[in-house]
Design a protein around this motif. Structure first.
Motif, short mmCIF file in Angstrom:
data_model
loop_
_atom_site.label_atom_id
_atom_site.label_comp_id
_atom_site.label_asym_id
_atom_site.label_seq_id
_atom_site.Cartn_x
_atom_site.Cartn_y
_atom_site.Cartn_z
N ILE A 39 1.79 5.69 5.20
CA ILE A 39 2.78 5.83 6.26
C ILE A 39 3.58 7.11 6.05
CG2 ILE A 39 4.42 4.38 4.98
CD1 ILE A 39 5.57 3.52 7.72
N SER A 40 3.89 7.79 7.15
CA SER A 40 4.77 8.95 7.13
C SER A 40 5.70 8.83 8.32
CB SER A 40 3.96 10.25 7.22
OG SER A 40 4.81 11.38 7.25
N ILE A 41 7.00 9.00 8.08
CA ILE A 41 7.99 8.87 9.14
C ILE A 41 8.67 10.20 9.37
CG2 ILE A 41 10.16 7.76 9.83
CD1 ILE A 41 9.33 5.31 8.28
N THR A 42 8.75 10.60 10.63
CA THR A 42 9.46 11.81 11.01
C THR A 42 10.17 11.53 12.32
OG1 THR A 42 9.20 14.14 11.64
CG2 THR A 42 7.32 12.71 12.06
N GLY A 43 11.48 11.80 12.34
CA GLY A 43 12.25 11.51 13.54
C GLY A 43 12.21 10.03 13.87
N LYS A 44 11.85 9.72 15.11
CA LYS A 44 11.76 8.33 15.57
C LYS A 44 10.33 7.82 15.60
CE LYS A 44 16.18 7.81 16.43
NZ LYS A 44 17.01 6.84 15.67
N ARG A 45 9.45 8.48 14.85
CA ARG A 45 8.04 8.07 14.83
C ARG A 45 7.57 7.73 13.44
NH1 ARG A 45 4.82 12.43 18.54
NH2 ARG A 45 5.81 11.98 20.54
N ASP B 56 -4.42 10.65 2.42
CA ASP B 56 -2.99 10.71 2.67
C ASP B 56 -2.74 11.37 4.02
OD1 ASP B 56 -0.38 10.13 2.07
OD2 ASP B 56 -0.09 11.76 0.63
N ILE B 57 -1.53 11.14 4.55
CA ILE B 57 -1.10 11.78 5.79
C ILE B 57 0.35 12.20 5.64
CG2 ILE B 57 -2.67 10.43 7.24
CD1 ILE B 57 -0.27 8.69 8.04
N ALA B 58 0.76 13.17 6.48
CA ALA B 58 2.16 13.57 6.53
C ALA B 58 2.48 14.02 7.95
CB ALA B 58 2.45 14.70 5.53
N GLY B 59 3.65 13.61 8.43
CA GLY B 59 4.08 13.98 9.76
C GLY B 59 5.20 15.01 9.72
N GLN B 60 5.16 15.91 10.70
CA GLN B 60 6.21 16.91 10.86
C GLN B 60 6.43 17.08 12.36
OE1 GLN B 60 5.77 21.40 10.63
NE2 GLN B 60 6.40 20.97 8.53
N PRO C 217 -3.91 -9.29 7.17
CA PRO C 217 -4.21 -7.92 7.57
C PRO C 217 -3.02 -6.97 7.38
CG PRO C 217 -3.76 -9.26 9.50
CD PRO C 217 -3.79 -10.19 8.33
N THR C 218 -3.31 -5.66 7.46
CA THR C 218 -2.29 -4.66 7.24
C THR C 218 -1.13 -4.83 8.22
OG1 THR C 218 -3.99 -3.14 6.49
CG2 THR C 218 -1.85 -2.20 7.00
N THR C 219 0.08 -4.83 7.68
CA THR C 219 1.27 -5.12 8.46
C THR C 219 2.37 -4.11 8.14
OG1 THR C 219 0.76 -7.49 8.45
CG2 THR C 219 3.02 -6.89 8.96
N LEU C 220 3.13 -3.72 9.16
CA LEU C 220 4.32 -2.91 8.97
C LEU C 220 5.52 -3.85 8.82
CD1 LEU C 220 5.96 -0.27 8.98
CD2 LEU C 220 5.97 -0.38 11.49
N ILE C 221 6.19 -3.75 7.70
CA ILE C 221 7.33 -4.62 7.39
C ILE C 221 8.58 -3.75 7.32
CG2 ILE C 221 8.27 -6.32 5.77
CD1 ILE C 221 5.32 -6.47 4.64
N VAL C 222 9.62 -4.12 8.06
CA VAL C 222 10.87 -3.37 8.07
C VAL C 222 11.94 -4.22 7.39
CG1 VAL C 222 12.55 -2.13 9.48
CG2 VAL C 222 10.18 -2.33 10.27
N PHE D 16 0.81 -1.21 0.00
CA PHE D 16 0.00 0.00 0.00
C PHE D 16 0.85 1.26 0.00
CE2 PHE D 16 -2.73 -2.96 2.71
CZ PHE D 16 -3.37 -3.47 1.60
N ASP D 17 1.94 1.26 0.74
CA ASP D 17 2.77 2.46 0.85
C ASP D 17 4.12 2.06 1.43
OD1 ASP D 17 3.47 5.10 0.60
OD2 ASP D 17 2.26 5.82 2.29
N MET D 18 5.09 2.97 1.34
CA MET D 18 6.39 2.72 1.95
C MET D 18 7.12 4.03 2.16
SD MET D 18 8.24 0.95 -1.33
CE MET D 18 8.24 1.75 -2.94
N ALA D 19 8.12 3.98 3.05
CA ALA D 19 8.95 5.14 3.36
C ALA D 19 10.33 4.62 3.73
CB ALA D 19 8.35 5.95 4.51
N SER D 20 11.33 5.47 3.57
CA SER D 20 12.70 5.05 3.86
C SER D 20 13.33 5.96 4.90
CB SER D 20 13.54 5.06 2.58
OG SER D 20 13.60 6.36 2.02
N VAL D 21 14.16 5.36 5.75
CA VAL D 21 14.97 6.08 6.73
C VAL D 21 16.32 5.37 6.80
CG1 VAL D 21 15.24 6.81 9.12
CG2 VAL D 21 12.97 6.79 8.09
#
Length: 243
Positions: free
Chosen positions: A127-133, A172-176, A96-101, A80-85
């Motif tokens: 998914i939106s990642i900011t800092g440690k969240r 959509d969502i975005a974190g700051q 069901p919906t799962t967070l995969i690292v 569905f979505d992804m983000a990189s850090v």
């Protein structure tokens, strides 16, 4: 700038002169075949693209003018979505919906670190990642969506630390930092909600406004949120002290 164009391939745009962007290459063989919207993330010299909502393609961008397919990321489906850090890829997928690292420092030898179930009923997520969240929301027309907050201090053990329920038609969502912008859209207008997660165990709504048209995409940098509102144009927004 790497621009996946649904079923029309991948374009690479030189934005070294922002007022004079230039397409330097277009490869119709890289990208979707079914017309689904794509999500993308860059880790080092590798571009990751969602393909048909089923797989994640890997593209070597060491030379951006000559992108080269590296095949598919193994073991991933229903993306569905992804983000990189750093060298980690955070993927939202599965049923069901799962967070995969996944550690993709070496894209030819990816290492799956963990899988954490999130939603039991959401058919898609953002998914939106900011800092440690990580901020993760269900998405879709006619679906009640929760906004889940995860602590990523230990990437091997992402921990849910808060949740807010009751959003409708999330696109959509975005974190700051401690703030999350949630774009909820239905046909002719959108509700844009601002959530304060300073206390992640008790997130609260602190702002709301409407935009014309459907606001289906929002991103953030360190200072601003950027919201595309279709007929309503592109909005540049800043969250100030709402309390």
């Amino acid at each position: 700038l790497f621009v996946p164009q649904r079923d029309e391939g991948l374009s690479v745009v030189d934005i070294s002169q922002p007022r004079l962007p230039k397409v330097v290459v277009h490869d119709p063989s890289i990208g979707n075949q079914s017309g689904h919207k794509q999500r993308a993330a860059v880790v080092g010299e590798t571009l990751f693209l969602t393909i048909d909502r089923d797989q994640v393609a890997m593209v070597d961008i060491h030379d951006p003018t000559r992108p080269r397919s590296l095949g598919m990321l193994p073991g991933i489906s229903s993306v569905f979505d992804m983000a990189s850090v750093n060298n980690l890829l955070y993927i939202i997928g599965g049923d069901p919906t799962t967070l995969i690292v996944v550690n993709v420092e070496n894209p030819m030898a990816p290492q799956q670190i963990t899988r954490v179930p999130i939603f039991s009923e959401a058919t898609a997520s953002r998914i939106s990642i900011t800092g440690k969240r990580a901020y993760i929301s269900g998405v879709g027309i006619g679906i009640k969506s929760d906004l889940a907050i995860f602590d990523l201090s230990d990437p091997t053990n992402p921990t849910q630390v808060g949740v807010m329920t009751g959003f409708d038609h999330v696109w959509d969502i975005a974190g700051q930092g401690d703030y999350i912008m949630v774009a909820c859209a239905l046909y002719v207008e959108s509700d844009i909600w601002v959530v304060d997660a300073t206390n992640p165990s008790q997130p609260e709504l602190v702002g709301h406004f409407k935009t014309p048209g459907m606001s289906t995409r929002v991103v953030a940098d360190d200072n601003f949120f950027y919201l595309s509102a279709n007929q309503g144009g592109l909005w540049k927004l800043k969250v100030i002290d709402l309390k």
